[in-house]
Write a protein that holds these residues in place. Structure first.
Motif, PDB file in Angstrom:
ATOM      1  N   ASP A  67       0.856  -1.192   0.000  1.00 33.60           N
ATOM      2  CA  ASP A  67       0.000   0.000   0.000  1.00 33.60           C
ATOM      3  C   ASP A  67       0.889   1.238   0.000  1.00 33.60           C
ATOM      4  O   ASP A  67       2.024   1.212   0.480  1.00 33.60           O
ATOM      5  N   ILE A  68       0.339   2.326  -0.520  1.00 36.72           N
ATOM      6  CA  ILE A  68       1.105   3.566  -0.658  1.00 36.72           C
ATOM      7  C   ILE A  68       0.861   4.527   0.515  1.00 36.72           C
ATOM      8  O   ILE A  68       1.554   5.533   0.643  1.00 36.72           O
ATOM      9  N   SER A  69      -0.128   4.226   1.366  1.00 37.37           N
ATOM     10  CA  SER A  69      -0.473   5.168   2.440  1.00 37.37           C
ATOM     11  C   SER A  69       0.374   4.919   3.686  1.00 37.37           C
ATOM     12  O   SER A  69       0.399   3.802   4.221  1.00 37.37           O
ATOM     13  N   PRO A  70       1.057   5.983   4.186  1.00 37.03           N
ATOM     14  CA  PRO A  70       1.894   5.800   5.382  1.00 37.03           C
ATOM     15  C   PRO A  70       1.102   5.370   6.620  1.00 37.03           C
ATOM     16  O   PRO A  70       1.573   4.545   7.392  1.00 37.03           O
ATOM     17  N   THR A  71      -0.114   5.917   6.784  1.00 36.52           N
ATOM     18  CA  THR A  71      -0.864   5.530   7.996  1.00 36.52           C
ATOM     19  C   THR A  71      -1.352   4.085   7.892  1.00 36.52           C
ATOM     20  O   THR A  71      -1.295   3.326   8.861  1.00 36.52           O
TER      21      THR A  71
END
Ligand SMILES: C[S@@+](CC[C@H](N)C(=O)[O-])C[C@H]1O[C@@H](n2cnc3c(N)ncnc32)[C@H](O)[C@@H]1O
Length: 374
Positions: free
Chosen positions: A29-33
């Protein structure tokens, strides 16, 4: 069985696979959170952070590809065919991996709107691409309320099998009995299916596709439904005062209209005058929650609980989606809402994966045979 999870978010598919004893060997996934939650919850070993485009050559062999892909418009280069061009889209990355790795199965998930977006062209492109690479594709519109969750959340699941005879994995024989004998007869022979290029302006709630052709029908019943659950069944006892805004809601209600009705199973008590925006509604707890989303305006929704008004807590978001209470506890409170809102309910995809990888399926013979008897 080994699975990979694309567009993994907080791991809705991962929770499902774990519960079925399927090993997840790769996730991205590309989302840090989302990455922080995923790694905290499931470990760092198999999670790869960043744009999927940079990882295409690193995806290992697997039996099952899963993913809730972002609903991103396609280019119009292929419009003369009545389809659109999936090249360059995130969906195309899924097709690329399927073509290269040829897993036995895939289970994808997306929003209901996918069936009607851009006059059906979007979904037609998806079916065309998936059915042209050797899969029998089946889709079905599902709703979280049928999986023991107190939320109206309609999602399309799209599954694929390396199989070339018409059959349904996602419908029981009772669901399939909604087809007329004529429909069942058409469904049972791919010669009778329409070319995907001749799709109408929207796709029905269930269908099959193979080699560029498809058959679809409206199937409304869901014979496999779990016991219904209401919002009031999953609420926290007495959350922190920060979640309450009783005084200013009472002020707001003075300029709101009393609604007092259920819509899609959601109890709506008040709406802001002149605006039908769900974000300004006051909801009751006797029904289910409206679809949780990733937009922050959702936090202005108020729920009447006893004589007080408050927003839902992240723990309640977790329960409404069917995740463990503290699934996202490693990130800030306000980052948890959109992560849950974006996620796939594990119970819904557990059901879909179980059926997609099962050896039992439903054929159309018995329903179409009735036609011969008429
Ligand atoms: C609809 S959400 C899927 C949520 C997931 N099924 C879950 O249960 O949490 C889509 C996900 O795709 C991710 N995403 C968007 N663009 C991406 C890209 N280029 N590469 C990798 N992931 C991407 C987003 O960060 C988001 O988490």
């Amino acid at each position: 069985m080994k699975a990979i999870e694309l567009f993994a978010g907080i791991g809705g598919f991962r929770v499902a696979c774990d519960s079925l004893g399927i090993e997840t060997v790769w996730a991205n996934d590309i989302s840090p959170t989302a990455a922080k939650v995923y790694q905290k919850r499931f470990g760092e070993e198999h999670f790869h952070f960043g744009d999927i485009s940079n990882f295409l050559d690193q995806v290992p062999d697997h039996d099952l590809l899963t993913g809730g892909f972002p609903c991103q418009p396609f280019s119009s280069a292929g419009r003369k065919l009545g389809l659109e061009d999936a090249r360059g889209s995130l969906f195309e990355k899924i097709v690329h991996i399927l073509e290269r790795k040829k897993p036995k199965y895939f289970v994808l998930e997306n929003v209901k709107r996918l069936l009607s977006m851009d006059s059906g062209k979007h979904f037609a492109t998806i079916l065309d691409a998936l059915s042209e690479i050797g899969y029998l594709v089946e889709w079905r519109l599902l709703n979280s309320v049928n999986f023991g969750l107190p939320q109206h959340r309609e999602r399309v699941v799209i599954i694929g099998h390396r199989d070339h005879t018409p059959k349904s994995y996602l419908c029981t024989s009772s669901d399939i009995s909604e087809l007329t004998p004529h429909q069942a007869s058409v469904a049972s022979n791919t010669e009778n299916w329409k070319s995907i290029e001749d799709h109408g302006s929207k796709f029905h709630t269930w269908g099959l596709a193979l080699n560029g052709k498809f058959f679809h029908a409206k199937i409304e019943g869901f014979s496999d439904a779990a016991r219904p659950v209401k919002l009031k069944d999953v609420l926290e006892e007495r959350p922190n005062d920060n979640f309450y805004f009783t005084e200013n809601t009472l002020e707001r209600i003075k300029t709101s209209e009393e609604v007092n009705r259920f819509y899609n199973g959601v109890e709506i008590l008040y709406n802001q005058k002149g605006g039908a925006r769900m974000g300004y509604s006051v909801f009751g707890i006797e029904g289910v929650a409206p679809t949780l989303t990733c937009t922050t305006s959702r936090h202005y929704e108020r729920y009447k609980i006893g004589n007080e008004f408050r927003r839902l807590t992240p723990v309640e978001y977790a329960r409404i989606q069917g995740f463990p209470d503290n699934h996202c506890a490693s990130v800030k409170l306000y980052d948890q809402y959109p992560l849950y809102g974006n996620a796939v309910p594990p119970a819904l995809v557990t059901w879909a994966i179980k059926r997609a990888t099962s050896t039992s399926y439903t054929t159309f013979q018995s329903a179409s045979a009735q036609m011969e008897l008429v």
